[in-house]
Design an enzyme around this catalytic site. Structure first.
Site, PDB file in Angstrom:
ATOM      1  CG  ASP A 173       7.103  33.578 -23.042  1.00  0.00           C
ATOM      2  OD1 ASP A 173       8.295  33.934 -23.197  1.00  0.00           O
ATOM      3  OD2 ASP A 173       6.178  33.957 -23.801  1.00  0.00           O
ATOM      4  CE  LYS A 228      14.191  35.961 -24.390  1.00  0.00           C
ATOM      5  NZ  LYS A 228      12.811  35.553 -24.745  1.00  0.00           N
ATOM      6  CD  GLU A 231      11.488  32.673 -26.669  1.00  0.00           C
ATOM      7  OE1 GLU A 231      11.402  33.275 -27.762  1.00  0.00           O
ATOM      8  OE2 GLU A 231      12.035  33.170 -25.669  1.00  0.00           O
ATOM      9  CG  ASP A 245       7.884  34.857 -31.172  1.00  0.00           C
ATOM     10  OD1 ASP A 245       7.247  35.915 -30.956  1.00  0.00           O
ATOM     11  OD2 ASP A 245       8.456  34.220 -30.267  1.00  0.00           O
TER      12      ASP A 245
HETATM   13  P1  ADP Z   1       7.813  39.484 -26.169  1.00  0.00           P
HETATM   14  O1  ADP Z   1       7.810  38.121 -26.743  1.00  0.00           O
HETATM   15  O2  ADP Z   1       8.741  40.432 -26.873  1.00  0.00           O
HETATM   16  O3  ADP Z   1       7.997  39.511 -24.696  1.00  0.00           O
HETATM   17  P2  ADP Z   1       4.894  39.685 -26.592  1.00  0.00           P
HETATM   18  O4  ADP Z   1       4.753  38.459 -27.366  1.00  0.00           O
HETATM   19  O5  ADP Z   1       4.227  39.737 -25.269  1.00  0.00           O
HETATM   20  O6  ADP Z   1       6.385  40.171 -26.432  1.00  0.00           O
HETATM   21  O7  ADP Z   1       4.350  40.891 -27.487  1.00  0.00           O
HETATM   22  C1  ADP Z   1       4.270  42.198 -27.038  1.00  0.00           C
HETATM   23  C2  ADP Z   1       3.786  43.069 -28.165  1.00  0.00           C
HETATM   24  O8  ADP Z   1       2.483  42.648 -28.568  1.00  0.00           O
HETATM   25  C3  ADP Z   1       3.676  44.530 -27.789  1.00  0.00           C
HETATM   26  O9  ADP Z   1       4.229  45.339 -28.808  1.00  0.00           O
HETATM   27  C4  ADP Z   1       2.174  44.745 -27.715  1.00  0.00           C
HETATM   28  O10 ADP Z   1       1.793  46.078 -28.002  1.00  0.00           O
HETATM   29  C5  ADP Z   1       1.674  43.789 -28.760  1.00  0.00           C
HETATM   30  N1  ADP Z   1       0.266  43.474 -28.562  1.00  0.00           N
HETATM   31  C6  ADP Z   1      -0.315  42.943 -27.465  1.00  0.00           C
HETATM   32  N2  ADP Z   1      -1.642  42.846 -27.630  1.00  0.00           N
HETATM   33  C7  ADP Z   1      -1.913  43.331 -28.870  1.00  0.00           C
HETATM   34  C8  ADP Z   1      -3.117  43.524 -29.634  1.00  0.00           C
HETATM   35  N3  ADP Z   1      -4.310  43.204 -29.133  1.00  0.00           N
HETATM   36  N4  ADP Z   1      -2.996  44.054 -30.867  1.00  0.00           N
HETATM   37  C9  ADP Z   1      -1.799  44.394 -31.366  1.00  0.00           C
HETATM   38  N5  ADP Z   1      -0.648  44.251 -30.710  1.00  0.00           N
HETATM   39  C10 ADP Z   1      -0.697  43.734 -29.466  1.00  0.00           C
HETATM   40 MG    MG Z   2       7.929  36.113 -26.803  1.00  0.00          MG
END
Ligand code: ADP
Ligand code: MG
Length: 625
Positions: A25, A87, A186, A208
């Site tokens: 991912d 990205k 995705e 998402d």
């Molecule tokens: P992307 O798909 O954009 O790469 P992710 O799916 O990894 O990102 O999501 C990242 C986001 O999720 C960040 O804003 C992070 O702060 C939030 N996040 C991660 N863990 C938690 C949590 N336990 N509670 C709330 N938000 C969270």
């Molecule tokens: Mg993502």
């Protein structure tokens, strides 16, 4: 003919040796790698036990590259060398990036190929190279953990990624030394992680919410294939905005009107920590001591909910739009799948459950679910599954389309679409009384058919004569699981039908595919011009044909000799410029002709109304074409 290879005795690979395949991912905020081991999919951790790799790359002068948390920690102290959210730049030209990049701290450099480069202390880096650094780290992690060379990877991309963005992702993988089995959408990966592909036919909403982006996809599962019915979302809405809301709230509480950039960024980091804690706690203590102010207090989950509600409402609105685009109502959705770290926020789950009227699926870690699904797919593609569990999913390498007027390619099935697939599009006739239609099947990415590959031609005959544009011809392209294409055309008002079978996927070598894709990138701008020219030429022909017909019918009755010759002069002029390649001049001549022929058109209209009113009852007027 190439000779078959036979290995030395004792050197042949073991018959059932498992291949090492991974799912990746490659996220805007975070990236992960996963694999299937002993039948179950798991994300792979680094030496410290972290499975999540922040998608941040820092170039240090003469000291190489740092990727992940360490790079993220340097975002504020060394912004111009520390690249995050790369990205967003993938597959974009320098002009797109300039608009996007106004608020980015990087220095962009144009290259010959329109591809933007980012100037760092370690040299100029393209987004593809930056992404490849992230992939290299994940690939190395997988090799170490799994103890061997990787046979291939499935890398996920957003469902809305276009050709250029997908190609850039593939190029990044190539640079990282990875063999890409396939790029996977995705949302499809998330659905696969939940085994929805094994279930009954149904419609699934994949919600998402990541760090900086929100994507909603409506998928339809049919015979083992996920069709993307619609996508929507907001490329500037995500967990970062939640952090922002908390940071602003703190400033308000502390009575601070505004602070410098450094403090603001520091505050964002603190806010992210608070937000993540609020997922598991009802209340979080805050103790802030920055260079310019200090404040102590606490925040409750209720307060946080109030802060983020307007943001969640925005995502719900996007869900409504996506449903509308898919032509579905909310109760037609069978499952809602939660993806992205921000869907851990309880309020998000609550509001989404409320909107869809169903409990969303969130058993699998929402920030891991995409990598998990990708790894399941990779495992199948590597051939690690018994035959009866082989995937049906495959993609067509180049778009399939049809020739339209002016020698243009109209894509019917986009490349990278999973097969089997069937897509239909309606076309119509160009001339009055046209009784046959030539269907020319084309493969490729370019705008003009002469630059693409011709696969087959056939004719649909026996269309009942109608005025131009009245016939409705549905052309259906269907690619079966073996990559066999069949094309059929049917006139819907008369049911006249014709079809042909072609074999596209085996027709092109990999080299040819590579060349064609390269060409489509290099020539994209020129192609657009060529397309515009051809479109104007078609429009000119259509106008000329229509006016000629009208003049034949009743030009002498409705127009004075002067008006007639004026029209003829303008038609001659249009015919002349139409043969050249000055798109603007053609457009101008069309417009002139249009304006001048308006009087004629309105007189024709008056006349036909008068005729209709005098000859028929009002009731039958509605049936007149
Ligand atoms: P992307 O798909 O954009 O790469 P992710 O799916 O990894 O990102 O999501 C990242 C986001 O999720 C960040 O804003 C992070 O702060 C939030 N996040 C991660 N863990 C938690 C949590 N336990 N509670 C709330 N938000 C969270
Ligand atoms: Mg993502």
């Amino acid at each position: 003919m190439a000779l078959m290879q036979i290995s030395e005795p004792g050197q042949s690979p073991e018959p059932h040796q498992r291949k090492l395949a991974v799912g990746i991912d490659l996220g805007t905020t975070n990236s992960l790698v996963a694999t299937v081991r002993s039948g179950s999919a798991e994300t792979l951790p680094d030496e410290q036990g972290n499975t999540i790799l922040p998608s941040v790359v820092r170039y240090v002068a003469d000291a190489g590259v740092v990727v992940g948390s360490e790079a993220r920690a340097a975002i504020f102290e060394d912004p111009k060398n520390t690249i995050s959210s790369v990205k967003r730049l993938m597959g974009r030209g320098i002009s797109d990036v300039k608009t996007l990049g106004e608020c980015l701290p990087y220095e962009f450099i144009a290259s010959e190929t329109e591809m933007p480069y980012i100037r760092t202390d370690n040299g100029d880096k393209s987004p593809v190279e930056v992404s490849s650094e992230i992939l290299k780290v994940l690939a190395a992690r997988a090799r170490e953990t799994l103890g061997g060379e990787l046979s291939g990877a499935v890398i996920t991309v957003p469902a809305y990624f276009d050709e250029a963005q997908r190609q850039a992702t593939k190029d990044a993988a190539k640079l990282a030394g990875l063999h890409v089995y396939r790029l996977l959408n995705e949302p499809t990966a998330a659905a696969v992680a939940y085994g929805l592909d094994k279930g009954a036919e149904g419609v699934h909403a994949i919600y998402d919410l990541g760090g900086g982006t929100f994507d909603i996809s409506i998928l339809h599962l049919h015979k083992g294939v996920f069709e993307v019915l619609s996508t929507g979302g907001d490329s500037a809405l995500g967990g970062d905005d939640f952090d922002h809301a908390i940071a602003n709230w703190i400033l308000e509480q502390a009575g601070q009107a505004c602070v410098g950039n450094d403090v603001a960024r520091q505050l964002m980091e603190i806010a992210r920590g608070i937000k993540e804690q609020l997922t598991d706690n009802d209340n979080v203590d805050i103790n802030i001591a920055t260079g310019c102010f200090s404040w102590a207090g606490d925040i409750s989950r209720d307060t946080f909910n109030n802060l983020v509600d307007p943001l969640i409402v925005k995502t719900v609105r996007a869900c409504k739009r996506a449903l509308r685009d898919a032509g579905l109502s909310v109760d037609e959705i069978d499952d809602v799948v939660m993806v992205g770290g921000s869907t851990r926020v309880p309020r998000v789950r609550e509001k989404i459950a409320e909107f869809f009227g169903a409990t969303p699926m969130c058993d699998i870690d929402p920030d891991k679910v995409v990598a998990v699904g990708a790894s399941i797919q990779a495992d199948m593609l590597a051939g690690n599954k018994p035959d009866d569990e082989m995937v049906l999913l495959d993609v067509i390498p180049l778009s399939l389309g049809i020739e339209t007027m002016g020698g243009l390619m109209e894509k019917i099935i986009q490349r990278n679409t999973t097969i089997p697939v069937a897509k239909a599009q309606e076309f119509t006739t160009f001339k009055d009384g046209q009784t046959a239609l030539a269907v020319h099947v084309i493969q490729g990415e370019r705008e003009l058919i002469s630059d693409n590959r011709s696969l087959a031609r056939f004719e649909l005959r026996g269309i009942p004569p109608m005025v131009a544009g009245a016939a409705r011809i549905r052309v259906t392209y269907q690619v079966d699981a073996d990559g066999l294409l069949s094309v059929s055309a049917k006139e819907l008002t008369s049911d006249v039908e014709s079809s042909v079978q072609v074999k596209p996927s085996y027709g092109l070598s990999d080299n040819e595919v590579t060349r064609m894709l390269k060409d489509s990138f290099e020539f994209a701008a020129g192609d657009k011009d060529a397309r515009a020219l051809a479109e104007e030429q078609v429009e000119a022909d259509r106008q000329l044909e229509a006016i000629r017909q009208a003049l034949n019918e009743n030009g002498d009755v409705l127009l004075t000799a002067e008006e007639c010759s004026e029209l003829h002069a303008l038609m001659d002029k249009l015919s002349l410029v139409r043969r050249g390649d000055d798109t603007v001049a053609i457009r101008k001549a069309i417009d002139e002709l249009n304006t001048t022929s308006e009087v004629f058109a309105s007189r024709r209209m008056d006349q036909s109304i008068n005729q209709a009113l005098s000859g028929q009852s009002i009731d039958s007027l509605g049936e007149e074409k």
